[in-house]
Design a protein around this motif. Structure first.
Motif, PDB file in Angstrom:
ATOM      1  N   PHE A 159       0.842  -1.193   0.000  1.00  0.00           N
ATOM      2  CA  PHE A 159       0.000   0.000   0.000  1.00  0.00           C
ATOM      3  C   PHE A 159       0.884   1.252   0.000  1.00  0.00           C
ATOM      4  O   PHE A 159       1.834   1.324   0.781  1.00  0.00           O
ATOM      5  N   PRO A 160       0.589   2.241  -0.837  1.00  0.00           N
ATOM      6  CA  PRO A 160       1.408   3.461  -0.877  1.00  0.00           C
ATOM      7  C   PRO A 160       1.050   4.432   0.241  1.00  0.00           C
ATOM      8  O   PRO A 160       0.822   5.624  -0.001  1.00  0.00           O
ATOM      9  N   ILE A 161       1.011   3.918   1.456  1.00  0.00           N
ATOM     10  CA  ILE A 161       0.649   4.746   2.598  1.00  0.00           C
ATOM     11  C   ILE A 161       1.352   4.203   3.838  1.00  0.00           C
ATOM     12  O   ILE A 161       1.431   2.983   4.035  1.00  0.00           O
ATOM     13  N   GLY A 162       1.924   5.106   4.633  1.00  0.00           N
ATOM     14  CA  GLY A 162       2.660   4.685   5.823  1.00  0.00           C
ATOM     15  C   GLY A 162       2.469   5.667   6.967  1.00  0.00           C
ATOM     16  O   GLY A 162       1.588   6.540   6.911  1.00  0.00           O
ATOM     17  N   ALA A 163       3.304   5.535   7.980  1.00  0.00           N
ATOM     18  CA  ALA A 163       3.131   6.337   9.199  1.00  0.00           C
ATOM     19  C   ALA A 163       3.249   7.837   8.939  1.00  0.00           C
ATOM     20  O   ALA A 163       2.504   8.640   9.520  1.00  0.00           O
ATOM     21  N   LEU A 164       4.173   8.245   8.070  1.00  0.00           N
ATOM     22  CA  LEU A 164       4.358   9.674   7.793  1.00  0.00           C
ATOM     23  C   LEU A 164       3.218  10.236   6.950  1.00  0.00           C
ATOM     24  O   LEU A 164       2.759  11.368   7.187  1.00  0.00           O
ATOM     25  N   THR A 165       2.753   9.471   5.954  1.00  0.00           N
ATOM     26  CA  THR A 165       1.637   9.947   5.136  1.00  0.00           C
ATOM     27  C   THR A 165       0.356  10.001   5.949  1.00  0.00           C
ATOM     28  O   THR A 165      -0.471  10.904   5.758  1.00  0.00           O
ATOM     29  N   LEU A 166       0.185   9.077   6.868  1.00  0.00           N
ATOM     30  CA  LEU A 166      -0.978   9.100   7.749  1.00  0.00           C
ATOM     31  C   LEU A 166      -0.930  10.308   8.688  1.00  0.00           C
ATOM     32  O   LEU A 166      -1.957  10.926   8.975  1.00  0.00           O
ATOM     33  N   ALA A 167       0.267  10.634   9.167  1.00  0.00           N
ATOM     34  CA  ALA A 167       0.425  11.767  10.076  1.00  0.00           C
ATOM     35  C   ALA A 167      -0.006  13.078   9.426  1.00  0.00           C
ATOM     36  O   ALA A 167      -0.524  13.983  10.101  1.00  0.00           O
ATOM     37  N   LYS A 168       0.196  13.189   8.113  1.00  0.00           N
ATOM     38  CA  LYS A 168      -0.196  14.415   7.396  1.00  0.00           C
ATOM     39  C   LYS A 168      -1.711  14.576   7.319  1.00  0.00           C
ATOM     40  O   LYS A 168      -2.216  15.671   7.080  1.00  0.00           O
ATOM     41  N   TRP A 170      -3.680  13.824   9.865  1.00  0.00           N
ATOM     42  CA  TRP A 170      -4.173  13.798  11.252  1.00  0.00           C
ATOM     43  C   TRP A 170      -4.174  15.194  11.874  1.00  0.00           C
ATOM     44  O   TRP A 170      -3.174  15.891  11.852  1.00  0.00           O
ATOM     45  N   ASN A 171      -5.334  15.567  12.431  1.00  0.00           N
ATOM     46  CA  ASN A 171      -5.473  16.871  13.092  1.00  0.00           C
ATOM     47  C   ASN A 171      -6.025  16.767  14.506  1.00  0.00           C
ATOM     48  O   ASN A 171      -6.575  17.739  15.032  1.00  0.00           O
ATOM     49  N   GLU A 172      -5.949  15.582  15.114  1.00  0.00           N
ATOM     50  CA  GLU A 172      -6.405  15.381  16.490  1.00  0.00           C
ATOM     51  C   GLU A 172      -7.903  15.640  16.662  1.00  0.00           C
ATOM     52  O   GLU A 172      -8.336  16.161  17.688  1.00  0.00           O
ATOM     53  N   ASP A 173      -8.719  15.283  15.679  1.00  0.00           N
ATOM     54  CA  ASP A 173     -10.163  15.487  15.808  1.00  0.00           C
ATOM     55  C   ASP A 173     -10.915  14.310  15.195  1.00  0.00           C
ATOM     56  O   ASP A 173     -10.330  13.416  14.594  1.00  0.00           O
ATOM     57  N   MET A 177     -10.150  11.048  12.291  1.00  0.00           N
ATOM     58  CA  MET A 177     -10.409   9.617  12.448  1.00  0.00           C
ATOM     59  C   MET A 177     -11.241   9.090  11.283  1.00  0.00           C
ATOM     60  O   MET A 177     -10.948   8.029  10.716  1.00  0.00           O
ATOM     61  N   LYS A 178     -12.279   9.844  10.902  1.00  0.00           N
ATOM     62  CA  LYS A 178     -13.118   9.415   9.780  1.00  0.00           C
ATOM     63  C   LYS A 178     -12.313   9.373   8.486  1.00  0.00           C
ATOM     64  O   LYS A 178     -12.470   8.454   7.671  1.00  0.00           O
ATOM     65  N   ARG A 179     -11.440  10.376   8.301  1.00  0.00           N
ATOM     66  CA  ARG A 179     -10.644  10.455   7.077  1.00  0.00           C
ATOM     67  C   ARG A 179      -9.709   9.256   6.956  1.00  0.00           C
ATOM     68  O   ARG A 179      -9.616   8.622   5.895  1.00  0.00           O
ATOM     69  N   ILE A 180      -9.020   8.929   8.056  1.00  0.00           N
ATOM     70  CA  ILE A 180      -8.065   7.806   8.007  1.00  0.00           C
ATOM     71  C   ILE A 180      -8.796   6.480   7.863  1.00  0.00           C
ATOM     72  O   ILE A 180      -8.355   5.588   7.115  1.00  0.00           O
ATOM     73  N   ARG A 181      -9.911   6.336   8.552  1.00  0.00           N
ATOM     74  CA  ARG A 181     -10.690   5.099   8.389  1.00  0.00           C
ATOM     75  C   ARG A 181     -11.164   4.941   6.946  1.00  0.00           C
ATOM     76  O   ARG A 181     -11.123   3.838   6.382  1.00  0.00           O
ATOM     77  N   ASN A 264       3.408  10.576  15.163  1.00  0.00           N
ATOM     78  CA  ASN A 264       2.595   9.820  14.196  1.00  0.00           C
ATOM     79  C   ASN A 264       2.034   8.513  14.743  1.00  0.00           C
ATOM     80  O   ASN A 264       1.435   7.741  14.003  1.00  0.00           O
ATOM     81  N   ILE A 265       2.214   8.264  16.037  1.00  0.00           N
ATOM     82  CA  ILE A 265       1.793   6.978  16.593  1.00  0.00           C
ATOM     83  C   ILE A 265       0.281   6.795  16.580  1.00  0.00           C
ATOM     84  O   ILE A 265      -0.223   5.693  16.345  1.00  0.00           O
ATOM     85  N   VAL A 266      -0.474   7.876  16.797  1.00  0.00           N
ATOM     86  CA  VAL A 266      -1.935   7.744  16.872  1.00  0.00           C
ATOM     87  C   VAL A 266      -2.547   7.412  15.513  1.00  0.00           C
ATOM     88  O   VAL A 266      -3.307   6.443  15.390  1.00  0.00           O
TER      89      VAL A 266
END
Length: 513
Positions: A159-168, A170-173, A177-181, A264-266
């Motif tokens: 998958f072309p997605i990892g911890a750093l791309t996921l962190a971008k 993420w806005n703590e809201d 969560m809906k976006r990443i799911r 980026n852990i969350v």
């Protein structure tokens, strides 16, 4: 270990670049000598067209300059440099590779997603005893998944997605969560075979290790090391929500979580939790072996078409025996006697129980003298400490503790005292069986105390109305057995306490003619 060669692996990742130097001997035993990492974060130096910017070239040059100095000083015979997602994506990839080759004399091989997945699979299959599973390796910019059955690859994908791309993302809201799911399931839906696999997940990479490290610290888990540490889906979700509720500025203070991963852990944890939900994973098993280990195994096992150890547990014991200069003759002799005792005392065990315990007795017999390599006076304590505090490939944590307790057994009292520390892992019934097995191994070792195989056969008899069972030791003709009888008499007391049974011993000379 006498080194035959030194091999270096350089792993150019999206988040960090790592250099590991291994010493390898003539018998395929290897040891990590140096493990150096620089958090380069190359993916952050890719512009909108995915070309590595000038600043990225400067960072790469600085990193490889540091590594080259170490390589030159350590007389490395062979350097295997590989690059993953960040360089794989770079539109000016050839310029990057040419720059490093011309300035440093090092050739970098860019791995495809399929190759990266394969090396992760090799690392998993050669360091665990898992038969069916889904390996996933989350890096900075990609996540590889491999489904294997009967230890053979069935499917793989990157998958072309990892911890750093996921962190971008993420806005703590809640919207994050809906976006990443949504993103996670959009990717998962591409693979029909991924749905409802119902197998264990084997997690590779810094993000999943950090999740496990946080959980381990919170649980005050008594066994050291993360390799083959297990979490349920509930425990994974609880750990994610625990981390999510802590303010970002405070996350780096959490026990078990490194400052580098705090940012980026969350989002990474959410992606992993969604993967587990989508596949209906039974449990999550952490592997500390990843890409670099897979490349190493590929070299070490190049004479085998499958690039796999036949038996991971046996390979681990073999490597330990070489490291601590243990005698195979001793191990086989003690095991032969221990196995005889076990069959006499547990004639009604099922075939499955018998196979499990015979293997445990075999390995414990071979490792019993391990501590003598360190110090004879406290040999058993050293045996226990080495095995308890060391990751053993192929062994679950329960198996590792059991192996340590049996290999170091001196008395029931000491075993019980030590086992109390692991009561969350070892249940009471199993501890009671370990007491008997430990006494069996001590008894077997007593009959080999002079290094001679003088016992031809062992019998257990119930003679008449005697309240004592009788162990009859058939001694080979012409062999003296003074020391064996002396030591066996002392060891018999532990067996009596473990089985709550009184025994008598009879040594009788057997005519071998």
């Amino acid at each position: 270990m006498i080194e035959q060669e030194r091999m270096a692996i350089i792993d150019v990742g999206s988040n960090s670049i790592r250099l590991v130097i291994y010493g390898i001997d003539a018998k395929r035993r290897y040891r990590s000598l140096y493990n150096l990492k620089i958090a380069a974060r190359l993916s952050e130096y890719l512009n909108e067209e995915d070309a590595l910017k000038r600043e990225g070239f400067i960072v790469l040059t600085q990193v490889f300059t540091q590594f080259k100095a170490v390589l030159d000083a350590q007389n490395v015979n062979h350097v295997e440099a590989v690059a993953t997602a960040a360089i794989r994506r770079a539109t000016n990839q050839q310029d990057i590779l040419q720059h490093i080759n011309q300035s440093m004399g090092i050739t970098i091989r860019v791995l495809s997603g399929e190759e990266e997945a394969y090396y992760g699979y090799l690392a998993t299959i050669n360091s665990t005893n898992i038969k069916d599973g889904l390996m996933f390796d989350m890096g900075g910019s990609s996540t590889e998944v491999v489904y294997f059955k009967n230890r053979e690859i069935v499917e793989s994908y990157s998958f072309p997605i990892g911890a750093l791309t996921l962190a971008k993302m993420w806005n703590e809201d809640q919207a994050s969560m809906k976006r990443i799911r949504h993103v996670a399931h959009e990717h998962f839906r591409q693979l029909s075979w991924l749905k409802k696999l119902g197998v264990p997940l084997i997690g590779v990479g810094g993000s999943v290790r950090q999740l496990a490290a946080v959980h381990r610290k919170r649980q005050q888990y008594p066994v050291s090391g993360l390799h083959q540490y297990e979490m349920t889906d509930t425990q994974l979700h609880d750990t994610f929500h625990y981390l999510r509720k802590i303010p970002p500025v405070k996350r780096s203070e959490i026990a078990g979580l490194s400052q580098e991963r705090a940012g980026n852990i969350v989002p990474a944890g959410l992606f992993i939790a969604e993967l587990m939900r989508h596949t209906e994973g039974k449990n999550l098993i952490i592997s500390r072996k990843g890409l670099r280990d897979g490349i190493l195994y590929d070299k070490l096992l190049q004479d085998r078409q499958t690039r796999r150890f036949v038996n991971v547990k046996r390979e681990t014991i073999y490597q330990l025996m070489r490291e601590f200069n243990l005698s195979d003759t001793y191990g086989k002799a003690v095991y032969s006697l221990a196995r005889s005792y076990y069959h006499l005392l547990f004639p009604n065990d099922t075939d499955e129980e018998r196979a499990q315990i015979e293997q445990l007795l075999l390995f414990s017999s071979h490792l019993r003298m391990l501590g003598h390599y360190i110090d004879e006076e406290h040999a058993h304590a050293h045996t226990l400490n080495v095995l308890i505090n060391r990751s053993l490939d192929g062994f679950t944590h329960e198996e590792r503790i059991s192996l340590a307790l049996l290999s170091s057994f001196t008395s029931i009292k000491r075993l019980r005292k030590k086992a109390l520390q692991y009561k969350r892992i070892l249940h009471g019934r199993w501890i009671r069986k370990l007491e008997i097995l430990g006494a069996i191994i001590r008894m077997a070792a007593s009959l080999y105390v002079t290094g001679r195989e003088i016992i031809a056969k062992v019998e257990l008899k119930n003679v008449g109305r005697s309240r004592y069972l009788q162990f009859v030791f058939h001694v080979k003709k012409g062999e003296s057995y003074y020391f064996e009888q002396q030591h066996a008499t002392l060891s018999l007391r532990q067996l009596e306490r473990a089985t709550k049974t009184k025994y008598r011993m009879i040594f009788t000379e057997e005519d071998q003619s």
